[in-house]
Scaffold this motif. Sequence first.
Motif, PDB file in Angstrom:
ATOM      1  N   VAL A 144      10.166   0.351  16.519  1.00 51.86           N
ATOM      2  CA  VAL A 144       8.543   0.734  16.012  1.00 51.86           C
ATOM      3  C   VAL A 144       7.777   0.135  17.101  1.00 51.86           C
ATOM      4  O   VAL A 144       7.752  -1.296  16.819  1.00 51.86           O
ATOM      5  N   ILE A 145       6.874   0.732  17.792  1.00 50.45           N
ATOM      6  CA  ILE A 145       6.035   0.113  18.858  1.00 50.45           C
ATOM      7  C   ILE A 145       4.608   0.092  17.836  1.00 50.45           C
ATOM      8  O   ILE A 145       2.687  -0.475  18.357  1.00 50.45           O
ATOM      9  N   GLN A 146       4.552   1.070  16.971  1.00 47.26           N
ATOM     10  CA  GLN A 146       3.184   1.518  16.248  1.00 47.26           C
ATOM     11  C   GLN A 146       3.360   0.887  14.626  1.00 47.26           C
ATOM     12  O   GLN A 146       3.786   1.333  13.911  1.00 47.26           O
ATOM     13  N   LYS A 147       2.737  -0.166  14.239  1.00 49.71           N
ATOM     14  CA  LYS A 147       3.023  -0.776  12.666  1.00 49.71           C
ATOM     15  C   LYS A 147       1.939  -0.097  12.018  1.00 49.71           C
ATOM     16  O   LYS A 147       1.944  -0.741  10.396  1.00 49.71           O
ATOM     17  N   ASP A 148       0.878   0.289  12.009  1.00 49.70           N
ATOM     18  CA  ASP A 148       0.082   1.093  12.030  1.00 49.70           C
ATOM     19  C   ASP A 148      -0.077   2.120  10.705  1.00 49.70           C
ATOM     20  O   ASP A 148       0.534   3.329  11.517  1.00 49.70           O
ATOM     21  N   LEU A 206      -3.609   4.864  -0.929  1.00 51.97           N
ATOM     22  CA  LEU A 206      -3.725   3.479  -1.990  1.00 51.97           C
ATOM     23  C   LEU A 206      -5.338   2.643  -2.033  1.00 51.97           C
ATOM     24  O   LEU A 206      -4.901   2.458  -2.974  1.00 51.97           O
ATOM     25  N   ARG A 207      -6.057   2.602  -1.737  1.00 53.55           N
ATOM     26  CA  ARG A 207      -7.088   1.818  -0.900  1.00 53.55           C
ATOM     27  C   ARG A 207      -7.823   2.546  -2.369  1.00 53.55           C
ATOM     28  O   ARG A 207      -9.074   1.448  -3.115  1.00 53.55           O
ATOM     29  N   ILE A 208      -7.799   4.139  -2.255  1.00 49.65           N
ATOM     30  CA  ILE A 208      -9.007   4.971  -3.042  1.00 49.65           C
ATOM     31  C   ILE A 208      -8.286   4.005  -4.501  1.00 49.65           C
ATOM     32  O   ILE A 208      -9.074   4.226  -5.568  1.00 49.65           O
ATOM     33  N   SER A 254       0.764   9.403   6.939  1.00 48.60           N
ATOM     34  CA  SER A 254      -0.600   8.834   7.473  1.00 48.60           C
ATOM     35  C   SER A 254      -1.633   8.125   6.631  1.00 48.60           C
ATOM     36  O   SER A 254      -2.524   7.438   6.691  1.00 48.60           O
ATOM     37  N   ALA A 255      -2.060   9.530   5.006  1.00 51.83           N
ATOM     38  CA  ALA A 255      -2.268   9.279   4.353  1.00 51.83           C
ATOM     39  C   ALA A 255      -2.448   8.266   3.121  1.00 51.83           C
ATOM     40  O   ALA A 255      -3.358   7.845   2.494  1.00 51.83           O
ATOM     41  N   HIS A 256      -1.144   7.607   3.745  1.00 51.00           N
ATOM     42  CA  HIS A 256      -0.824   6.414   1.796  1.00 51.00           C
ATOM     43  C   HIS A 256      -1.669   5.210   1.840  1.00 51.00           C
ATOM     44  O   HIS A 256      -1.835   5.343   1.477  1.00 51.00           O
ATOM     45  N   PRO A 257      -1.961   5.254   3.432  1.00 47.52           N
ATOM     46  CA  PRO A 257      -2.813   3.638   3.539  1.00 47.52           C
ATOM     47  C   PRO A 257      -3.778   3.779   2.370  1.00 47.52           C
ATOM     48  O   PRO A 257      -4.345   3.205   1.668  1.00 47.52           O
ATOM     49  N   VAL A 312      -1.663   9.643 -11.068  1.00 52.63           N
ATOM     50  CA  VAL A 312      -1.280   9.837 -10.451  1.00 52.63           C
ATOM     51  C   VAL A 312      -1.600  10.278  -8.737  1.00 52.63           C
ATOM     52  O   VAL A 312      -2.046  10.811  -8.604  1.00 52.63           O
ATOM     53  N   TYR A 313       0.121   9.850  -8.091  1.00 58.11           N
ATOM     54  CA  TYR A 313       0.138  10.136  -6.985  1.00 58.11           C
ATOM     55  C   TYR A 313       1.757  11.030  -6.950  1.00 58.11           C
ATOM     56  O   TYR A 313       2.234  11.324  -7.067  1.00 58.11           O
ATOM     57  N   GLY A 314       0.964  11.754  -5.284  1.00 56.93           N
ATOM     58  CA  GLY A 314       1.709  12.742  -5.141  1.00 56.93           C
ATOM     59  C   GLY A 314       1.694  13.287  -4.064  1.00 56.93           C
ATOM     60  O   GLY A 314       0.906  13.129  -2.944  1.00 56.93           O
ATOM     61  N   GLY A 315       3.136  14.181  -3.264  1.00 55.45           N
ATOM     62  CA  GLY A 315       2.453  14.499  -2.103  1.00 55.45           C
ATOM     63  C   GLY A 315       4.397  14.329  -1.314  1.00 55.45           C
ATOM     64  O   GLY A 315       5.869  13.698  -1.835  1.00 55.45           O
ATOM     65  N   VAL A 316       4.765  14.326  -0.128  1.00 57.79           N
ATOM     66  CA  VAL A 316       5.563  13.945   0.901  1.00 57.79           C
ATOM     67  C   VAL A 316       6.161  12.704   0.350  1.00 57.79           C
ATOM     68  O   VAL A 316       7.472  11.829   0.209  1.00 57.79           O
ATOM     69  N   PHE A 317       5.437  11.690   1.306  1.00 53.56           N
ATOM     70  CA  PHE A 317       5.744  11.028   1.492  1.00 53.56           C
ATOM     71  C   PHE A 317       6.236   9.822   0.062  1.00 53.56           C
ATOM     72  O   PHE A 317       7.336   9.289  -0.398  1.00 53.56           O
ATOM     73  N   PRO A 318       5.472   9.540  -0.939  1.00 58.44           N
ATOM     74  CA  PRO A 318       5.522   9.097  -2.577  1.00 58.44           C
ATOM     75  C   PRO A 318       6.713   9.630  -3.472  1.00 58.44           C
ATOM     76  O   PRO A 318       7.816   9.200  -3.517  1.00 58.44           O
TER      77      PRO A 318
END
Length: 522
Positions: free
Chosen positions: A391-395, A83-85, A77-80, A99-105
Amino acid sequence: MNIVLVNPPHTAIGSRVPDDHLPPLGLLAIGGPLLDAGHGVRLVDAEFGPMPLCVLVDDALSGGPELVLIGHSGSTSAHPTALRIAEMIKARAPGIVIVYGGVFPTYHWRDVLAATDVFDFIVRGEGEATAAALVEALELRRPVGSVAGIAYRDDLGRPFATPPAVAIADLDACRVGWELIDFSRYGYWGGKRAVVMQFSRGCPHLCNYCGQRGFWTRWRHRDPVRFAREIAWLYREHGVELINLADENPTSSKRAWRAFLDAMIAEDVPVLIVGSTRADDIVRDADILHLYRKAGVIRWLLGMENTDEETLSLIRKGGSTKSDREAIRLLRQHGILSMATWVAGFEDEGFRDLWRGFRQLIAYDPDQIQALYVTPHRWTPFFRIASDRKVIQKDVRLWDYKHQVLAMTRLKPWMLFFAVKLIELAVQSRPKALVRILFHPDPEQRHSMRWYTKMGRRVWFREVWGFLVRDRRVKDGPTLAEFWGAPQDAEEESMIFRHTTRKPAIPLIEGSQMREPRKLAG
């Protein structure tokens, strides 16, 4: 090198409502080895405020950093926001390495690198050793392809990953960079000075929806005596009053956990401990639960997930409703609060199923409840099971367990939402719960329950407002597989694990048993 660690502001409701903030353990854990390697490291924690992104970028760029590392525990949920940062930093200072890290990336590295060029490198899996090795390669201008556990774009601009890194066998070898934070700014539990720590990493169980177990690859734990000593040091030197354990399952080994409890009792510091564990571990430890409370444990979040045996079997939880009820009873008997998590949406429930779940929750009689919605991750086996659901939530910012993301065929979104909100309200306001909140004989627990009730009330109304006014759902959305892509459960383990031979870090305790971690699926 001059390095800045960035903790993005998170959009989750639970992050915005409470007045308390906890430090970003993941970034501090990476910061420690970088500091020890002689680099200049600074943390920008944008959760305070939250900090507007333009202010965050100004702060991050002050001092002319050569490298910016971005990561967040609420990774998907923090990815967008991350990305903007990165986009804003690159627009202002194109030469800075991000450099980007975390479970999602870690799992979505192909998609992330293909979609944007603002991230120069992605760290896959736990980052302490990998980030230090990457920074060293960049500083010495060595080929980065020799660094295991990273992803980047090759000379043709194609996403490329090096072989997986080796999981850290000795968790005490990498220290947390506590000097990066001002302890007075961080609190929890209604104003108590608090930090996040990890006694262990990973989990030996096979729950097929868990987005964390494969990330850590294997269950490992710190030296119990050294861990207790560090907690005591944080209390004596920095006034830390509460430890929030970030472990998935700190009690997996009764032997190791008992050694930690004994060490904490020996340190004799009035530090409270909260965390998450499994109900069957509590039942297993019935004979030593008095040591839990004496060591400072005041609340366990029990990841029960559901109250239906068939659903528990579907998600391979490995527990039972009987052990869930017994764990709550045992915790109350020993003066420890229980918070039960209950997740809606694993299967196609109807009102009758929700009513049965509500009645079972009442029978469990937990002190607190946290109702969540199933949020499938692409790298988990459950994603494959649910891949054809709509999927009902695309955000993506709302893929945080507190928002519905999958459609149900028997219940419309508003039906499920208000049913879950009513269940929360009824469980938390039942007479037994109100009596404990008002008249519990233990002042520390009474304070805890009143604080949680106050915070929960604010979150509850914010969720209702968000559902009715702010959040936007789609009626005929894509399938889960169409939205995220093909299942990745074959890549669930993000690192490789090598067994090392070393002397036992804990003394043998008569009558205890060591449960060996099992090989994880995928």
